[in-house]
Design a protein around this motif. Structure first.
Motif, PDB file in Angstrom:
ATOM      1  N   TYR A  11      -7.952   3.120  -2.124  1.00 47.98           N
ATOM      2  CA  TYR A  11      -7.685   2.790  -3.521  1.00 47.98           C
ATOM      3  C   TYR A  11      -6.408   3.449  -4.022  1.00 47.98           C
ATOM      4  N   GLU A 325       0.940  -3.990  -7.517  1.00 50.87           N
ATOM      5  CA  GLU A 325      -0.333  -4.184  -6.823  1.00 50.87           C
ATOM      6  C   GLU A 325      -0.356  -5.517  -6.076  1.00 50.87           C
ATOM      7  N   ASN A 326       0.221  -6.561  -6.675  1.00 54.98           N
ATOM      8  CA  ASN A 326       0.338  -7.837  -5.969  1.00 54.98           C
ATOM      9  C   ASN A 326       1.342  -7.745  -4.826  1.00 54.98           C
ATOM     10  N   TYR A 328       1.769  -5.136  -2.950  1.00 54.05           N
ATOM     11  CA  TYR A 328       1.017  -4.528  -1.851  1.00 54.05           C
ATOM     12  C   TYR A 328       0.117  -5.551  -1.160  1.00 54.05           C
ATOM     13  N   ASP A 329      -0.515  -6.411  -1.937  1.00 52.88           N
ATOM     14  CA  ASP A 329      -1.358  -7.449  -1.334  1.00 52.88           C
ATOM     15  C   ASP A 329      -0.537  -8.338  -0.413  1.00 52.88           C
ATOM     16  N   ARG A 332       0.391  -6.337   2.778  1.00 54.60           N
ATOM     17  CA  ARG A 332      -0.751  -6.198   3.697  1.00 54.60           C
ATOM     18  C   ARG A 332      -0.940  -7.454   4.542  1.00 54.60           C
ATOM     19  N   ASN A 333      -0.531  -8.575   4.003  1.00 57.87           N
ATOM     20  CA  ASN A 333      -0.668  -9.863   4.704  1.00 57.87           C
ATOM     21  C   ASN A 333       0.712 -10.425   5.028  1.00 57.87           C
TER      22      ASN A 333
END
Length: 350
Positions: A11, A325-326, A328-329, A332-333
């Motif tokens: 988190y 935060e988006n 990072y999403d 991650r992908n």
């Protein structure tokens, strides 16, 4: 100010926290302009680096504008645009005098976004400013300058220089992520005859080909990949740069290396690997490892000025600090989004 903080394993969040201030006379406070996300940041959020304390601001890369300077800062003044190095260096201790800034004995090394608050924020305090910042030339693109914070010196120092890349040699780079591609760019300084990029992702292999790889090999089937490389040089490669950090890719390097060759491990490993010394001792190979010291930043900066390399080509996506935060999403992908490096602009500070 807004800052992206590690809160607990699994988190992290964009939160409000106090703006940093000068504590030591060698500190500088910087208003961040642009930063980026590193794979190491993902490891921290997962909880793989327990030394990172809760509420630490993440990030160790970026460029910004000097807002405040300590009394003993001589090389920078308010208003200067600077590159923030991922490594902080006192410049005076035993290791710093040897140029091994990563192991600074006076509280430097890799500390930003790790042991102290980092760059994914509106402001960051940088210690040992005279040795940890670099002037950002106005003639260079911001995207290129951000690449000088970490991935370019990492690929160059730990991959190319430790790997002893030479004119005419054969180089295999295992891992076509940001650091592997940085090694690809900087390996070309030394005119190797072949640079073979190896990865599971065909899109990244396509990128590698566009950035100067002479050959690309998909490693979905490791045995087939080894055979393809051996067809290019039956003696094996002179340099194998491991740029992933998992046992399978280190093992692939062991199978590719030729007599008197060097395996340069750049990847950050979270698990032990098997070292086949029973097979390799007789081959006179070298194995190197290392944490970047960023002691080549100035020479890489000169290479950028001369257009010898253009690391801005590694940037594929853009985001804002307010939307981190988006970002990072997406990172991650990265494979799904065909992402390599992502630039995050500070859109909050006026």
């Amino acid at each position: 100010m807004k800052a992206y903080e590690y809160l607990k394993p699994g988190y992290a969040q964009l939160t409000d926290k106090e703006k940093p201030t000068i504590v030591d006379s060698t500190d500088v406070v910087i208003r961040m302009v642009k930063t980026t996300i590193c794979g190491t940041d993902l490891h921290i959020i997962k909880g793989d680096t327990p030394e990172v304390k809760e509420h630490t601001t993440l990030g160790h890369e970026g460029i910004g504008i000097v807002e405040e300077v300590g009394d003993n800062v001589n090389n920078f003044k308010v208003g200067d645009k600077v590159i923030v190095s991922c490594i902080s260096s006192c410049g005076k201790c035993y290791y710093c005098k040897k140029g091994i800034y990563a192991h600074c004995e006076n509280g430097g090394g890799w500390i930003l976004g790790h042991l102290i608050n980092g760059t994914q924020a509106e402001y960051v305090k940088v210690p040992f400013a005279d040795n940890s910042l670099y002037h950002a030339p106005s003639s260079l693109q911001d995207d290129a300058l951000v690449m000088l914070s970490d991935i370019l010196p990492t690929g160059y120092e730990i991959g190319v220089l430790k790997g002893k890349v030479k004119p005419g040699c054969t180089v295999a780079i295992v891992g076509a992520g940001p650091v592997g591609l940085a090694a690809l760019l900087t390996a070309q300084f030394y005119s190797p005859s072949k640079i073979i990029m190896i990865d599971l992702d065909n899109n990244r292999l396509k990128n590698a080909k566009e950035l100067g790889a002479t050959h690309v090999v998909n490693s979905k089937n490791p045995e087939v990949a080894i055979q393809k490389v051996k067809e290019l040089n039956h003696r094996g490669v002179d340099v194998a740069i491991e740029a992933v950090g998992i046992p399978q890719t280190f093992d692939l390097c062991q199978n590719l290396i030729g007599v008197d060759g060097t395996i340069a491990n750049v990847g950050v490993h979270g698990l032990p690997v098997q070292f086949d010394i029973d097979k390799l001792w007789i081959k006179n190979i070298n194995v190197t490892t290392g944490l970047v010291s960023a002691n080549t930043t100035e020479e890489l900066l000169e290479a950028l000025k001369s257009k010898i390399i253009q690391p801005e080509q590694l940037v594929t996506h853009y985001s804002k600090l307010s939307d981190i935060e988006n970002a990072y999403d997406l990172f991650r992908n990265a494979t799904d989004h065909k992402a390599i490096k992502l630039i995050i602009e500070n859109d909050i500070t006026v």
